[in-house]
Write a protein that holds these residues in place. Structure first.
Motif, PDB file in Angstrom:
ATOM      1  N   UNK A 145       0.828  -1.201   0.000  1.00 28.91           N
ATOM      2  CA  UNK A 145       0.000   0.000   0.000  1.00 28.91           C
ATOM      3  C   UNK A 145       0.866   1.258   0.000  1.00 28.91           C
ATOM      4  N   UNK A 146       2.165   1.134  -0.134  1.00 28.54           N
ATOM      5  CA  UNK A 146       3.062   2.244   0.114  1.00 28.54           C
ATOM      6  C   UNK A 146       2.976   3.297  -0.983  1.00 28.54           C
ATOM      7  N   UNK A 147       3.093   4.560  -0.568  1.00 27.37           N
ATOM      8  CA  UNK A 147       3.047   5.694  -1.463  1.00 27.37           C
ATOM      9  C   UNK A 147       4.398   6.379  -1.502  1.00 27.37           C
ATOM     10  N   UNK A 148       4.647   7.122  -2.572  1.00 22.85           N
ATOM     11  CA  UNK A 148       5.944   7.753  -2.761  1.00 22.85           C
ATOM     12  C   UNK A 148       5.829   9.265  -2.646  1.00 22.85           C
ATOM     13  N   UNK A 149       5.116   9.752  -1.629  1.00 21.17           N
ATOM     14  CA  UNK A 149       4.977  11.176  -1.411  1.00 21.17           C
ATOM     15  C   UNK A 149       6.177  11.737  -0.665  1.00 21.17           C
ATOM     16  N   UNK A 150       6.317  13.081  -0.607  1.00 26.17           N
ATOM     17  CA  UNK A 150       7.489  13.691   0.018  1.00 26.17           C
ATOM     18  C   UNK A 150       7.461  13.704   1.542  1.00 26.17           C
ATOM     19  N   UNK A 151       6.287  13.494   2.145  1.00 24.54           N
ATOM     20  CA  UNK A 151       6.182  13.600   3.597  1.00 24.54           C
ATOM     21  C   UNK A 151       6.145  12.226   4.255  1.00 24.54           C
ATOM     22  N   UNK A 152       6.761  12.143   5.414  1.00 30.11           N
ATOM     23  CA  UNK A 152       6.751  10.915   6.202  1.00 30.11           C
ATOM     24  C   UNK A 152       6.154  11.167   7.569  1.00 30.11           C
ATOM     25  N   UNK A 153       5.763  10.106   8.254  1.00 31.81           N
ATOM     26  CA  UNK A 153       5.214  10.209   9.606  1.00 31.81           C
ATOM     27  C   UNK A 153       5.869   9.155  10.479  1.00 31.81           C
TER      28      UNK A 153
END
Length: 481
Positions: free
Chosen positions: A297-305
């Motif tokens: 389900x992983x996304x490649x956006x710039x923000x992490x949590x």
């Protein structure tokens, strides 16, 4: 662009009630309309052919109750290049079946409620609402909504489609308050006009709640390259409304009548009736998003949590983590001071503007810090390859030693997001102190009494990881949604 405006365009029809004004072509088409079968199939595509659009329009004037309009094209509306550029996404609400006639029969719904309709909100677009239809066991909406997916930012579309399902509201019991909205009469002899003014404003400002059904449409399969989805979605009951925080003010029976007139129609028994919503989704060109497969389900956006959990008495971990957060944020906002206390005070008073909120290059940390008598909980977000990675390296997970020394970290470097969700919180991350431990709070029966705790807070408590589940990735994913 004309094509992008088509879903919002409206065609005005002039209805003539005199034979003299009808052309020979109009008379011919009128005869064809009368000879056409009245009952349409459930799926409009079955008979539309090259036409894909037949609309019945309620009129209700001059003896005309309905107009059937057919629109057809003699050539394709879009070229192949334009199709690929705009990539139309078509959501068709075909029908709702087995709608409940209990606890309120259809006759009562027709007398006291608006006609049935569906509505939903796709991403950041305006709410889409279907036409109204008569209450019945089966309702054929045949509603077509065209969304130009190619005009959306790919990363935002990707995050929306991979997120929670699209909620389609089925409104079959919205109270019709139009005839009930009358100017209130004088309450009593000698009553102040200010009270009458308050009664009128109470009527107009009170938010009316209507029970409705909800069907949840999962669109994530579009990210796997699918072009067409046909689903029968179970219709479930919507969450109950929040209870009023205080006691109702009541001056006399007029106020009671106002409140009673706004009481919602009881919730329908959708589960017992096995109610379903038939929905069809089609997209012109398959979506090809990065880092999306059937196994992740992983996304490649710039923000992490990243989430930290450690003991209340682990002073070293808390001091190190807060020091790193303050250092990163002070550097991002160009705050200089020799004292950590002064930096924290300055950050607590700092207000972000819109440009900083939307900036995907500004390296700062947002989130919140909850502190009870047992545990420190930090829920943090920032740039995935900068601030979040720095925190992970500066304060790593530690599962050895005593419980007081352990540091549990819920983090996955492959999980990225395209926007912040904690951007409105203080960048100083002042701790939120709880009078009791969270583990004790979630075990109190009063927490689960409706109205005692806001629904959003109750959802957060349900996601709180209890002992033995800290390392579960599913817990991490629930906390981050």
């Amino acid at each position: 662009m004309l094509i992008s405006r088509l879903p919002q365009e409206k065609i005005k029809l002039q209805i003539c009630n005199s034979k003299d004004k009808l052309s020979s072509l109009a008379r011919y088409e009128r005869l064809k309309a009368f000879r056409a079968p009245q009952d349409q199939p459930e799926d409009p595509a079955d008979t539309c052919g090259e036409t894909l659009l037949i609309e019945r329009i309620p009129v209700g004037s001059s003896g005309v109750f309905e107009v059937m309009c057919s629109i057809s094209l003699d050539r394709p509306l879009m070229s192949d290049q334009l199709k690929e550029e705009l990539n139309p996404l078509v959501i068709t609400i075909v029908s709702a079946t087995s709608l409940p006639s209990s606890p309120v029969p259809f006759q009562t719904l027709q007398e006291n409620c608006l006609p049935a309709y569906c509505q939903y909100k796709f991403h950041n677009l305006s709410v889409h609402r279907t036409n109204y239809h008569k209450h019945d066991t089966n309702i054929y909406f045949r509603d077509v909504n065209v969304i130009m997916a190619g005009l959306m930012r790919p990363e935002e579309l990707q995050e929306f489609l991979s997120g929670p399902p699209l909620e389609i509201e089925v409104h079959d019991r919205d109270r019709n308050l139009q005839e009930k909205e009358k100017t209130p009469k004088k309450l009593a002899a000698g009553v102040d006009d200010d009270i009458l003014y308050d009664v009128t404003h109470l009527r107009h400002k009170t938010k009316v709640f209507n029970y409705h059904g909800i069907a949840r449409l999962n669109l994530s399969e579009l990210l796997l390259g699918k072009k067409s989805l046909k689903m029968r979605l179970p219709i479930k009951c919507c969450p109950p409304p929040p209870l009023p925080g205080g006691r109702r003010r009541s001056w006399n029976n007029e106020m009671t009548d106002i409140a009673a007139s706004r009481e919602p129609i009881p919730q329908g028994h959708y589960f017992v009736a096995s109610s379903q919503l038939k929905v069809k989704v089609e997209i012109t060109c398959p979506l090809r998003m990065k880092n999306i497969s059937s196994e992740t389900e992983f996304l490649d956006g710039p923000f992490g949590r990243i989430i930290y959990l450690f003991d209340y008495n682990n002073v070293a971990a808390m001091a190190k983590l807060r020091s790193e957060i303050l250092r990163i944020n002070a550097s991002a906002f160009h705050l200089r001071s020799n004292s950590p206390e002064n930096i924290e005070r300055a950050l607590s008073n700092y207000i972000m503007n819109f440009e900083q909120d939307e900036n995907k290059d500004l390296d700062f940390v947002t989130g919140f810090h909850i502190l009870d008598k047992r545990t420190n909980i930090f829920v943090l977000e920032g740039l995935k390859h900068k601030a979040v990675k720095t925190l992970w390296e500066a304060v790593p997970m530690k599962l050895s030693g005593s419980k007081r020394e352990q540091v549990v970290v819920l983090y996955n470097s492959n999980l990225g997001f395209f926007k912040r969700i904690y951007d409105s919180l203080l960048v100083g991350l002042s701790p939120i102190y709880l009078s009791e431990p969270l583990e004790a709070i979630v075990k109190q029966p009063l927490v689960y009494v409706r109205g005692k705790v806001p629904q959003s807070c109750l959802q957060a408590l349900w996601r709180y990881p209890l002992k033995g589940k800290y390392n579960d990735l599913q817990v991490l994913l629930r906390l981050l949604k």
